[in-house]
Design an enzyme around this catalytic site. Structure first.
Site, PDB file in Angstrom:
ATOM      1  N   CYS A 177      51.857  10.288 -10.300  1.00 50.79           N
ATOM      2  CA  CYS A 177      53.084  10.248  -9.497  1.00 50.79           C
ATOM      3  C   CYS A 177      54.358  10.060 -10.311  1.00 50.79           C
ATOM      4  CB  CYS A 177      52.989   9.139  -8.457  1.00 50.79           C
ATOM      5  SG  CYS A 177      51.676   9.384  -7.249  1.00 50.79           S
ATOM      6  N   HIS A 199      56.737  12.832  -0.602  1.00 49.02           N
ATOM      7  CA  HIS A 199      56.426  12.553  -2.010  1.00 49.02           C
ATOM      8  C   HIS A 199      55.747  13.772  -2.634  1.00 49.02           C
ATOM      9  CE1 HIS A 199      54.935  10.755  -5.592  1.00 49.02           C
ATOM     10  NE2 HIS A 199      53.919  10.081  -5.110  1.00 49.02           N
ATOM     11  N   CYS A 231      54.887   3.678  -8.913  1.00 52.17           N
ATOM     12  CA  CYS A 231      53.496   3.288  -9.139  1.00 52.17           C
ATOM     13  C   CYS A 231      52.699   4.550  -9.460  1.00 52.17           C
ATOM     14  CB  CYS A 231      52.921   2.574  -7.925  1.00 52.17           C
ATOM     15  SG  CYS A 231      52.931   3.544  -6.393  1.00 52.17           S
TER      16      CYS A 231
END
Length: 402
Positions: free
Chosen positions: A91, A358, A388
């Site tokens: 991510c 996202h 994260c």
């Protein structure tokens, strides 16, 4: 070292990451090309001066494989001498692309670099690239593999966040995102995605649900209860954290990040290159860092890496005006605020991934851009951007408005 300046940033709108999403008809290459073309046009970029194009992409397989950065540079009309590289730190890939590009500038080896990320989650499904972590016992066991949603619920259980807490956070994310669009705060940076005829396919983030309230979220069942209880992952979580007697499953689609398609691009260079091109710097990279964190909690990396990057920069938490903490799950941001005793007046003030979505490889670049825009709008000085990461990691970058 040479200073690395951010001269501009752009992003596409985020399209719902499903077959009925507006951007499903656009390939991964098409999304990346849109962002690179817009950055080139807006800045009258002589692409022969670009030393590299670095794009994050978390599932670089199928149409997204084969070094999507190099292919996008060619597709966007950049000179044939412009190379490209795709990177993957889950991510944080889009933010790490910026950090890698900044390091190239700071070291004096490059003058101008374009960085960002892309992900078409409607066309290349999450997890499509596979990996040993979830399927090979030799790593799954020592790394306490569990689905990220169960890990988020472990965080909520360990640090005392209730279903009402995470839902209330999600409602506020939706409110802030809707307000940002209504007041035009995203207009400067979002470039529409168009078809081959020049007709606009999507010009605005479409994952948002501005009517969300506590009552509507209360009707949603927790998404990870079955995985945790019947799949055995609650037992894994409690084996790693025996102080937890029971996992309280509180996360669901309404308080977790949305699956979406999108791309972003950021123009980074040294001062001399900017002067030659006639660009005005918008922000300066102050510091960046990566860290590994406890793999069972997995998603608390932003806390650990923030401590590391602040120490590296010689700064305190009070020196940061704004924080962008990716809203992978509501408990991730709540734990971050709890750890540093922060109020939500400084954290994700323009909304986040719960409302906006996202797009894995692009999100880091997108939220850094949001931070720059908000620093300029508010007249504030410094921002810290962090995400994260699967497997237990964190990445963070500190920027200063110029």
């Amino acid at each position: 070292m040479t200073d690395a300046f951010i001269y501009d940033h752009v992003r596409t709108p985020r399209g719902r990451g499903k077959a009925d999403g507006s951007l499903h008809e656009v390939s991964t290459l098409g999304l990346a090309t849109t962002a690179l073309k817009a950055l080139k046009k807006r800045n009258k970029l002589d692409t022969s001066t670009v030393d590299d194009v670095i794009l994050g992409c978390v599932d670089p397989v199928g149409e997204a494989g084969g070094d999507i950065a190099r292919m996008a540079a060619i597709s966007a009309g950049y000179g044939h001498e412009v190379p490209g590289i795709q990177i993957n730190r889950f991510c944080a890939s889009g933010l790490d692309a910026i950090n890698f590009a900044s390091a190239q500038i700071m070291s004096g080896q490059h003058d101008v670099t374009v960085a960002g990320g892309v992900e078409s989650m409607s066309r290349v499904g999450i997890g499509a690239s596979g990996g040993a972590w979830p399927v090979d016992p030799s790593i799954a066991i020592p790394a306490y593999f569990m689905p990220q949603g169960v890990s988020a619920d472990l965080i909520a259980s360990k640090y005392g966040f209730s279903r009402d807490d995470v839902d209330a956070y999600a409602v506020e994310s939706q409110r802030r995102s809707a307000e940002s669009w209504a007041k035009g705060y995203f207009d400067k940076s979002v470039v529409p995605v168009k078809d081959v005829n020049g007709l606009t396919i999507l010009a605005k983030d479409e994952h948002m649900r501005p009517g969300t309230d506590m009552q509507s979220l209360a009707s949603l069942k927790a998404s990870f209860t079955m995985m945790g209880q019947q799949g055995g992952f609650d037992a894994v979580a409690m084996q790693a954290h025996p102080e937890i007697e029971e996992i309280n499953h509180v996360h669901h689609a309404g308080n977790s990040s949305g699956i979406v398609d999108g791309a972003a691009a950021v123009l980074i260079g040294n001062a001399e290159a900017g002067k030659r091109a006639g660009w005005k710097p918008r922000a300066k990279i102050r510091a960046f860092a990566n860290i590994g964190s406890e793999p069972a909690l997995m998603l608390t990396g932003p806390v650990d890496v923030t401590k590391k990057v602040l120490a590296r920069a010689g700064m305190n938490i009070s020196d940061i005006d704004l924080f962008e903490v990716n809203e992978a799950f509501a408990a991730v941001v709540l734990r971050f605020m709890q750890a540093f005793n922060l109020t939500n007046e400084r954290v994700n003030v323009r909304g986040g991934a719960i409302a906006l979505g996202h797009p894995l490889g692009a999100t880091g670049a997108m939220i850094l851009g949001m931070a720059i825009d908000e620093l300029e709008r508010s007249g504030k000085s410094t921002a810290l951007i962090t995400l994260c990461i699967g497997g237990g990691m964190g990445t963070a970058t500190i920027i200063e408005r110029v």
